[in-house]
Design an enzyme around this catalytic site. Structure first.
Site, PDB file in Angstrom:
ATOM      1  N   HIS A  18     -54.649 -15.574   3.231  1.00 16.37           N
ATOM      2  CA  HIS A  18     -54.820 -14.674   3.335  1.00 16.37           C
ATOM      3  C   HIS A  18     -53.683 -13.770   2.345  1.00 16.37           C
ATOM      4  O   HIS A  18     -54.225 -12.543   2.252  1.00 16.37           O
ATOM      5  CB  HIS A  18     -54.181 -14.369   5.069  1.00 16.37           C
ATOM      6  CG  HIS A  18     -55.033 -14.989   5.765  1.00 16.37           C
ATOM      7  ND1 HIS A  18     -54.415 -15.954   7.398  1.00 16.37           N
ATOM      8  CD2 HIS A  18     -55.988 -15.105   6.452  1.00 16.37           C
ATOM      9  CE1 HIS A  18     -55.538 -16.352   7.673  1.00 16.37           C
ATOM     10  NE2 HIS A  18     -56.463 -15.115   7.640  1.00 16.37           N
ATOM     11  N   LYS A  42     -62.696 -16.330  19.830  1.00 16.62           N
ATOM     12  CA  LYS A  42     -61.990 -17.427  19.514  1.00 16.62           C
ATOM     13  C   LYS A  42     -61.156 -16.751  20.507  1.00 16.62           C
ATOM     14  O   LYS A  42     -59.962 -16.263  19.884  1.00 16.62           O
ATOM     15  CB  LYS A  42     -60.893 -17.539  18.202  1.00 16.62           C
ATOM     16  CG  LYS A  42     -61.905 -17.470  16.710  1.00 16.62           C
ATOM     17  CD  LYS A  42     -61.602 -17.921  16.136  1.00 16.62           C
ATOM     18  CE  LYS A  42     -62.467 -17.774  14.410  1.00 16.62           C
ATOM     19  NZ  LYS A  42     -61.421 -17.308  12.926  1.00 16.62           N
ATOM     20  N   ARG A  92     -64.402 -16.873   0.984  1.00 19.46           N
ATOM     21  CA  ARG A  92     -64.411 -18.191   0.617  1.00 19.46           C
ATOM     22  C   ARG A  92     -65.732 -18.795  -0.048  1.00 19.46           C
ATOM     23  O   ARG A  92     -65.694 -19.411  -0.970  1.00 19.46           O
ATOM     24  CB  ARG A  92     -63.989 -18.927   0.934  1.00 19.46           C
ATOM     25  CG  ARG A  92     -62.067 -19.232   1.664  1.00 19.46           C
ATOM     26  CD  ARG A  92     -61.924 -19.674   2.600  1.00 19.46           C
ATOM     27  NE  ARG A  92     -62.214 -19.573   4.539  1.00 19.46           N
ATOM     28  CZ  ARG A  92     -61.943 -19.848   5.697  1.00 19.46           C
ATOM     29  NH1 ARG A  92     -60.785 -19.656   5.838  1.00 19.46           N
ATOM     30  NH2 ARG A  92     -63.090 -18.754   6.887  1.00 19.46           N
ATOM     31  N   SER A 129     -56.543 -21.120   8.222  1.00 13.71           N
ATOM     32  CA  SER A 129     -55.927 -21.432   9.547  1.00 13.71           C
ATOM     33  C   SER A 129     -56.177 -22.239  11.030  1.00 13.71           C
ATOM     34  O   SER A 129     -55.760 -23.732  11.093  1.00 13.71           O
ATOM     35  CB  SER A 129     -55.989 -20.333  10.503  1.00 13.71           C
ATOM     36  OG  SER A 129     -55.847 -18.720  10.374  1.00 13.71           O
TER      37      SER A 129
END
Ligand code: PNS
Length: 159
Positions: A18, A42, A92, A129
């Site tokens: 990040h 989430k 990514r 994360s």
């Protein structure tokens, strides 16, 4: 010309991946707002919103053109209310692309806002994360994947 961009995300917690994307955004835009944003998929996180914001501020404290905020509503409502005309995200892999494309298209449909994707630096391509939390929980070393303060805070919470 776009001068103010937002980097939205859960940031639970912020990783070096990040940080790299946000730092690159500061080269492209005059002002960057890092927005800790609600993700309904989430619901419960490891860090509180205030902790996430503090860790992001600490990791990016050397940059003058970064603001760190929280928003619990629609992202495009925040961008419209704050004169932001670009969303910046990191990609990514094709998995990220498949996840991000509908959101980028939805945000464009809702508010005419474009999303600019920056390709993740290969050295951070495997970092998330979620994986950092899992590896830390079971005793693994992720210290070079996280800002120092984040690594310390995560060890305190998970070990
Ligand atoms: O880091 P994440 O969890 O992948 O980020 C996803 C996030 C928080 C950017 C996304 O869930 C979001 O934009 N949430 C705000 C609510 C919203 O606008 N939802 C509609 C998205 S098209």
């Amino acid at each position: 010309m776009s001068t103010h961009a937002v980097c939205p995300g859960s940031f639970d917690p912020v990783t070096m991946g990040h940080v790299n994307i946000i730092e690159r955004a500061t080269q492209l835009f005059e002002q960057v707002t890092v927005l800790v944003t609600a993700n309904p998929n989430k619901p419960s996180g490891l860090f509180s919103v205030e902790e996430r914001k503090a860790l992001i501020r600490e990791a990016l404290k050397d940059h003058e053109n970064i603001r760190v905020e929280h928003w619990s509503g629609l992202l495009v409502e925040y961008t419209q209310n704050n004169g932001i005309d670009t969303i910046v995200k990191g990609l990514r892999s094709s998995l990220d692309y498949d996840y991000e494309l509908p959101m980028a298209q939805m945000n464009r449909k809702l508010a005419g806002i474009d999303t600019v994707f920056l390709m993740t630096d290969p050295k951070y391509g495997y970092i998330s994360s979620t994986l950092c939390k899992e590896v830390t929980k079971y005793g693994g070393d992720v210290s070079d994947m996280l800002p120092d303060a984040v690594n310390r805070a995560m060890q305190e919470k998970l070990r």
